[in-house]
Design a protein around this motif. Structure first.
Motif, mmCIF file in Angstrom:
data_model
loop_
_atom_site.group_PDB
_atom_site.id
_atom_site.type_symbol
_atom_site.label_atom_id
_atom_site.label_comp_id
_atom_site.label_asym_id
_atom_site.label_seq_id
_atom_site.Cartn_x
_atom_site.Cartn_y
_atom_site.Cartn_z
ATOM 1 N N ARG A 132 -7.828 8.482 3.807
ATOM 2 C CA ARG A 132 -6.448 8.968 3.886
ATOM 3 C C ARG A 132 -6.192 9.835 5.125
ATOM 4 O O ARG A 132 -5.133 10.451 5.236
ATOM 5 C CB ARG A 132 -6.091 9.753 2.616
ATOM 6 C CG ARG A 132 -5.896 8.864 1.410
ATOM 7 C CD ARG A 132 -5.716 9.660 0.135
ATOM 8 N NE ARG A 132 -4.537 10.484 0.101
ATOM 9 C CZ ARG A 132 -3.326 10.070 -0.276
ATOM 10 N NH1 ARG A 132 -3.130 8.801 -0.615
ATOM 11 N NH2 ARG A 132 -2.303 10.904 -0.303
ATOM 12 N N GLU A 133 -7.136 9.876 6.065
ATOM 13 C CA GLU A 133 -6.931 10.699 7.246
ATOM 14 C C GLU A 133 -5.736 10.220 8.071
ATOM 15 O O GLU A 133 -5.051 11.014 8.717
ATOM 16 C CB GLU A 133 -8.192 10.693 8.117
ATOM 17 C CG GLU A 133 -8.130 11.704 9.266
ATOM 18 C CD GLU A 133 -9.406 11.732 10.075
ATOM 19 O OE1 GLU A 133 -10.194 10.773 9.957
ATOM 20 O OE2 GLU A 133 -9.612 12.702 10.823
ATOM 21 N N ASP A 134 -5.463 8.902 8.013
ATOM 22 C CA ASP A 134 -4.352 8.355 8.798
ATOM 23 C C ASP A 134 -2.989 8.815 8.278
ATOM 24 O O ASP A 134 -1.976 8.665 8.973
ATOM 25 C CB ASP A 134 -4.400 6.825 8.804
ATOM 26 C CG ASP A 134 -4.384 6.242 7.405
ATOM 27 O OD1 ASP A 134 -5.356 6.489 6.673
ATOM 28 O OD2 ASP A 134 -3.407 5.567 7.048
ATOM 29 N N LEU A 135 -2.942 9.389 7.044
ATOM 30 C CA LEU A 135 -1.666 9.863 6.509
ATOM 31 C C LEU A 135 -1.296 11.248 7.039
ATOM 32 O O LEU A 135 -0.161 11.688 6.878
ATOM 33 C CB LEU A 135 -1.709 9.909 4.980
ATOM 34 C CG LEU A 135 -1.930 8.574 4.276
ATOM 35 C CD1 LEU A 135 -1.930 8.776 2.766
ATOM 36 C CD2 LEU A 135 -0.865 7.564 4.672
ATOM 37 N N PRO A 158 -6.046 14.993 -0.218
ATOM 38 C CA PRO A 158 -7.147 14.153 0.269
ATOM 39 C C PRO A 158 -7.431 12.935 -0.597
ATOM 40 O O PRO A 158 -7.987 11.952 -0.114
ATOM 41 C CB PRO A 158 -8.345 15.123 0.263
ATOM 42 C CG PRO A 158 -7.757 16.478 0.358
ATOM 43 C CD PRO A 158 -6.465 16.398 -0.404
ATOM 44 N N VAL A 159 -7.040 12.987 -1.880
ATOM 45 C CA VAL A 159 -7.352 11.890 -2.795
ATOM 46 C C VAL A 159 -6.108 11.088 -3.158
ATOM 47 O O VAL A 159 -6.079 9.866 -3.045
ATOM 48 C CB VAL A 159 -8.029 12.430 -4.074
ATOM 49 C CG1 VAL A 159 -8.281 11.297 -5.060
ATOM 50 C CG2 VAL A 159 -9.325 13.134 -3.727
ATOM 51 N N HIS A 208 0.850 -1.192 0.000
ATOM 52 C CA HIS A 208 0.000 0.000 0.000
ATOM 53 C C HIS A 208 0.887 1.243 0.000
ATOM 54 O O HIS A 208 1.827 1.341 0.796
ATOM 55 C CB HIS A 208 -0.891 0.042 1.250
ATOM 56 C CG HIS A 208 -1.784 -1.146 1.420
ATOM 57 N ND1 HIS A 208 -3.154 -1.054 1.376
ATOM 58 C CD2 HIS A 208 -1.497 -2.459 1.668
ATOM 59 C CE1 HIS A 208 -3.682 -2.262 1.578
ATOM 60 N NE2 HIS A 208 -2.700 -3.115 1.761
ATOM 61 N N PHE A 209 0.577 2.197 -0.869
ATOM 62 C CA PHE A 209 1.352 3.432 -0.962
ATOM 63 C C PHE A 209 1.001 4.356 0.199
ATOM 64 O O PHE A 209 -0.174 4.520 0.551
ATOM 65 C CB PHE A 209 1.055 4.134 -2.287
ATOM 66 C CG PHE A 209 1.800 5.422 -2.489
ATOM 67 C CD1 PHE A 209 3.167 5.413 -2.693
ATOM 68 C CD2 PHE A 209 1.133 6.635 -2.485
ATOM 69 C CE1 PHE A 209 3.866 6.595 -2.891
ATOM 70 C CE2 PHE A 209 1.823 7.819 -2.682
ATOM 71 C CZ PHE A 209 3.191 7.795 -2.880
ATOM 72 N N ALA A 210 2.024 4.998 0.803
ATOM 73 C CA ALA A 210 1.788 5.854 1.968
ATOM 74 C C ALA A 210 2.325 7.264 1.798
ATOM 75 O O ALA A 210 2.108 8.093 2.674
ATOM 76 C CB ALA A 210 2.412 5.227 3.212
ATOM 77 N N GLY A 211 3.032 7.574 0.744
ATOM 78 C CA GLY A 211 3.513 8.937 0.569
ATOM 79 C C GLY A 211 4.919 8.987 0.010
ATOM 80 O O GLY A 211 5.489 7.975 -0.388
#
Length: 570
Positions: A564-567, A459-460, A417-420
């Motif tokens: 994506r709030e957890d990012l 956000p997206v 999973h991509f995280a940033g």
């Protein structure tokens, strides 16, 4: 008919030149299409051969055979890509959103000996000449004299004119990608790697001769060339062009061209979803979209609205690591490692593998602090290096691994999973940006004593640009927006959406700006934050206003809606 049925491209073509030459004997109507042109496969190969012959005549003796392409998605772009392949030369994709010193550096660093452009981009080049840059021989494709230059070569055949023998290891493409050091790096892509990528995607998606690949992403970007143009050549499909991506024109183009496949990056899918719904949205010939950063929520919305399956993947122009989507992937997962790779998520400081991620029933990440790390490839890498940048090569391949610079987590079932983005890299609407470049521009602004630029999650998908400014006078939102709009070397993607105003920058014990602290608080900080509600507003001459509690609540709702709030806060 599958990709294996295309004449001359049965999976054994080892170079792009072979794939272009295979079009010569194919008189089917596929070929190349735009609003005012339709070439058969044969005519496309003939046009490429003419340009290859012209290229060999115009290249200075002893120069690197590098051809800079400063073009929108006009037919000339794929024709010159094909011409450089036939000639054994190298196409350099130049980004027309770059300005001033940045564009000058791209040209000089890659040693472009010939430049192909169009009238719309001549002001960029005139500005460089006014600053004293000596431009290479320049062809303007919509100038009447261009057709006269080509006319003597119209009878050329593919393979007749070469500057170097087209071979699998021949450098075919230099495409820019930005890194954390600020200076963009030119990624080397050989004929062999590009041909292999085309065959692999043609097989994966069952590309047929009756398919039409709609190229609406810019061809200076690796996505359009590697994931759109190359598999069309390998599978014998047609190619249709959009000069620039337009959400409002997208369906009209798709229907007019009979397009069955398109690629996307960044927020393109979100822009399409933002158009007004129509009762005939599903009345289109598309069967597949392939790209990155749509996000699971909007990918599902797109499929429901347009009746088109989106396949998300992960890869880069460097070719060092790739994830392939497969059936059964959980919501939000990018995929599993491509064959031949050994991918892992590791602590970038120690190289130790991170623990597997724990996901709650709602799919949200529960142990992000320990599970998120940098994605590395510990196995065989297709990375072929950067043009004349040994330091960047070494950093990318340190300790025998390929380090992507991207943050991921891996769930308990092995899905990635991509995280940033790591450190001060930002990826905004498909473009990689470097914080240092933007900081240098902001430092020119009157009253700014220090500037730090960093990513906050979009956000997206991808990132948004946030800047922290230490000022010697009160912040002037209108003046700041006007300053940004006046900067000739500020990328069109780089204007900060959020501006945090500080008395002084937080620094570490060694007096380095403490970026980690800035990223953790993001726009939810104690100091005043100014913002533009719509991305790009400031660059277009708009202004900034104070971020309110209601604004933050609305933003957080958007993050929650897309999972994506957890990012935030990392």
């Amino acid at each position: 008919m599958s990709a294996s049925g295309h004449p001359g491209s049965s999976g054994t073509a080892h170079t792009l030149a072979e794939l272009v030459r295979a079009q010569w004997d194919d008189h089917s109507p596929g070929g190349l299409r735009s609003t005012d042109l339709h070439l058969t496969h044969h005519a496309t190969a003939a046009a490429a051969a003419a340009r290859a012959a012209l290229l060999t005549e115009l290249l200075p003796s002893g120069a690197e055979p590098h051809v800079g392409l400063l073009l929108d998605n006009t037919p000339e772009y794929p024709l010159w890509l094909a011409a450089t392949a036939l000639a054994g030369a190298t196409a350099v994709g130049l980004n027309p959103t770059r300005r001033g010193a940045e564009l000058a550096r791209d040209l000089t660093h890659t040693e472009c000996a010939l430049l192909v452009t169009e009238t719309a981009h001549l002001p960029l080049l005139r500005a460089l000449e006014e600053e004293g840059l000596a431009l290479p021989r320049t062809l303007v494709t919509d100038d009447p004299g261009y057709a006269a230059l080509l006319r003597p070569y119209e009878g050329a055949k593919p393979g007749e004119s070469t500057v170097r023998t087209p071979a699998p290891d021949r450098r075919m493409l230099l495409t820019f990608t930005s890194g954390s050091t600020g200076a963009p790096k030119a990624v080397v892509v050989t004929q062999g790697r590009l041909a292999a990528a085309g065959h692999a995607l043609a097989r994966q998606f069952g590309v047929r001769r009756e398919d039409v690949h709609y190229l609406c992403m810019p061809l200076f970007h690796g996505n359009a060339v590697i994931a759109g143009w190359a598999p069309a050549l390998a599978g014998g499909a047609g190619v249709a062009l959009a000069r620039r991506f337009s959400a409002t024109r997208f369906l009209d183009d798709v229907r007019a061209y009979g397009a069955t496949y398109f690629t996307y990056v960044g927020r393109a899918v979100q822009y399409l979803l933002a158009t007004p719904e129509q009762p005939d949205d599903t009345d289109n010939p598309l069967r597949l979209g392939f790209g990155t950063e749509a996000g699971p929520v909007d990918a599902a919305r797109f499929s429901a609205r347009f009746g088109v399956r989106l396949v998300e993947g992960y890869g880069s122009s460097e070719g060092g690591a790739a994830l392939q989507h497969s059936e059964g992937a959980p919501r939000g997962a990018v995929g599993r490692p491509a064959p031949g790779t050994d991918l892992a998520v590791v602590d970038p400081a120690t190289g130790e593998e991170r623990p597997r991620a724990r996901l709650g029933p709602d799919g949200r990440l529960r142990n992000g602090a320990e599970a998120i790390g940098e994605l590395v490839n510990r196995g065989t890498s297709l990375f072929e290096g950067y043009w004349k940048n040994e330091a960047a090569d070494a950093d990318r391949t340190r300790d025998g691994w390929y380090w992507t610079g991207d943050l991921f987590f891996r769930d308990e079932d092995g899905w990635f999973h991509f995280a940033g983005r790591a450190e001060d890299r930002l990826r905004v609407d498909s473009e990689n940006l470097a914080a240092a470049v933007i900081e240098n521009i902001l430092a020119r602004c009157p009253g700014v004593t220090s500037a730090a630029v960093y990513a906050v999650p979009d956000p997206v998908s991808g990132d948004q640009v946030m800047a922290a400014l230490a000022l010697e006078r009160p912040f002037d939102p209108g003046g700041f927006a006007a300053f940004l709009a006046a900067q000739p070397d500020l990328s069109t993607k780089a204007a900060p959406r959020f501006v945090r105003v500080l008395e002084r920058m937080p620094v570490t014990a060694t007096n380095k700006i403490e970026r980690a602290a800035l990223r953790r608080t993001g726009f939810r900080c104690d100091e005043p934050v100014w913002w533009t509600p719509y991305e790009g507003e400031a660059r277009a001459g708009g202004t900034y206003r104070r971020l309110t509690a209601d604004d933050i609540a609305g933003l957080l709702a958007g993050y929650r809606a897309h999972g994506r709030e957890d990012l935030l806060g990392r």
